[in-house]
Scaffold this active site. Structure first.
Site, PDB file in Angstrom:
ATOM      1  N   ASP A  80      52.912 -52.661 -18.680  1.00 18.06           N
ATOM      2  CA  ASP A  80      52.470 -54.053 -18.534  1.00 18.06           C
ATOM      3  C   ASP A  80      52.370 -54.539 -17.090  1.00 18.06           C
ATOM      4  O   ASP A  80      52.242 -55.739 -16.850  1.00 18.06           O
ATOM      5  CB  ASP A  80      53.408 -54.971 -19.300  1.00 18.06           C
ATOM      6  N   GLU A  81      52.385 -53.635 -16.132  1.00 16.62           N
ATOM      7  CA  GLU A  81      52.437 -54.060 -14.733  1.00 16.62           C
ATOM      8  C   GLU A  81      51.709 -53.049 -13.858  1.00 16.62           C
ATOM      9  O   GLU A  81      51.824 -51.844 -14.053  1.00 16.62           O
ATOM     10  CB  GLU A  81      53.896 -54.185 -14.302  1.00 16.62           C
ATOM     11  N   ASP A  87      50.841 -58.669 -13.804  1.00 22.48           N
ATOM     12  CA  ASP A  87      52.003 -58.491 -14.676  1.00 22.48           C
ATOM     13  C   ASP A  87      51.763 -59.273 -15.967  1.00 22.48           C
ATOM     14  O   ASP A  87      51.561 -60.491 -15.941  1.00 22.48           O
ATOM     15  CB  ASP A  87      53.259 -59.005 -13.964  1.00 22.48           C
TER      16      ASP A  87
END
Length: 367
Positions: free
Chosen positions: A104-105, A9
């Site tokens: 983003d993860e 993350d």
């Protein structure tokens, strides 16, 4: 075979990209979203802004009150997508089993990896170093035997940290957790759990499946499984899209019928544009309405065909508006947000079911 799952993350991703690209923002409370006097919401907040209580999805006006010194910047999604693509390429150097949850993860299954690295923790360390070298951004990571544990582990040491939950540590780790960090437990469920004396993972584990089913319905089975460390969900590189939508938050609340329908027409046109870019055979259309007091209503209709054009989307959306939201041509309450989305009633993957069974006590050291 015991799986080795990573959850990676990025730290305050949108805000971190902005601080990287504009040195004058560094070390300052940065808020990515609409203007402070707008009806928009916060997309991301730097860690400096979070100290003031600013959080994602918060109204920008509220963020401005909490953080008067905050710097508000407009999102640059193309820049974020470019960085995300570079990060994904790093992931793919280690495994093809990469499930991007957002820009983003991601989850990665590195049980068998392209570089034949025996330890999942070493892979996570290398990936985090590579991300920083190539993007000048930091990432946090969780390493464990399944998605549930890996995701929770990530949040234990943010920002720019890594937490490893080895198989032999899983039971005590889960028992020590506040149930508020469990995925699927929101404010309402948490309040109910506290009323039942459930505050820690240990408390949850003491409850029977029957009791959890009775009090939490289908979610009870999930809670029963994960508090025992059971989560068989695979890392799915090609996640099935479950919905596609478009919505708009208005600069001022809407009450007049004609004005509301004009906005609905624009939303239908935007959804059509997105459908042309990413075709989606949705058969259920949902109207979402958020009122001025932040209460929300949704209404849906399911047909035996897929919606493809703005005219049909607008027709169904208008029907739902007239039946449930309007009275005598006016909104029952002032409206701050309208949205239309498509979903499919048969989109849930059978591979996502949780299997409850006895868990093996003895695991080899793979971490």
């Amino acid at each position: 075979m015991v799986r080795k799952i990573l959850h990676v993350d990025m730290d305050a991703f949108y805000a971190s990209v902005e601080q990287r690209d504009n040195p004058s923002y560094r070390g300052k409370p940065l808020i990515v979203g609409g203007p402070p006097d707008s009806r928009g919401v916060v997309c991301a907040a730097s860690y400096e802004a979070r100290k003031f209580g600013v959080r994602s999805a918060m109204p920008c006006s509220q963020a401005a009150r909490l953080c008067p010194s905050g710097i508000f910047v407009t999102p640059r999604f193309e820049a974020y997508r470019k960085v995300s693509s570079k990060i994904r390429q790093i992931f793919l150097e280690y495994t093809d089993l990469v499930e991007m949850l957002s820009l983003d993860e991601a989850f990665l299954d590195v049980t068998q990896n392209k570089k034949n690295i025996p330890y999942a923790s070493q892979i996570a360390k290398e990936i985090r170093e590579r991300i920083y070298e190539e993007t000048q951004l930091t990432a946090s990571a969780g390493v464990s035997i399944n998605k549930f544990l890996a995701k929770i582990a990530t949040d234990q040491n943010k920002p720019n940290g890594m937490t490893i939950v080895r198989p032999e540590q899983a039971e005590k780790f889960i028992e020590s957790l506040d149930v508020s960090v469990f995925p699927g437990i929101g404010k309402v469920t948490l309040k109910k759990m506290h009323a039942l004396g459930i505050k820690k993972g240990k408390d949850l584990k003491e409850k029977s499946l029957e009791m959890l089913d009775q009090n939490f319905g289908k979610s009870g089975r999930w809670f029963y499984a994960v508090c025992r460390g059971l989560d068989d969900r695979p890392v799915e590189p090609f996640r099935e899209r479950k919905s596609l939508g478009a919505e708009s938050t208005f600069a001022k609340d809407l009450e007049n019928g004609p004005e509301i329908f004009r906005e609905l027409s624009d939303i239908a046109e935007e959804l059509e544009r997105r459908l042309l870019q990413k075709p989606f055979p949705g058969k259920t259309i949902t109207l979402k309405v958020k009122f001025s007091d932040f209460t929300q209503k949704t209404r849906s209709i399911t047909e035996d065909y897929s919606y493809l054009d703005k005219n049909e989307l607008y027709r169904i959306g208008s029907k739902l508006l007239e039946e449930f939201i309007l009275e005598s041509g006016k909104a029952i309450f002032p409206i701050r947000l309208l949205g239309l989305s498509l979903s499919h009633p048969e989109s849930t993957s059978k591979n996502s079911q949780i299997r409850i069974e006895e868990q093996e006590d003895l695991f080899p050291s793979l971490f």
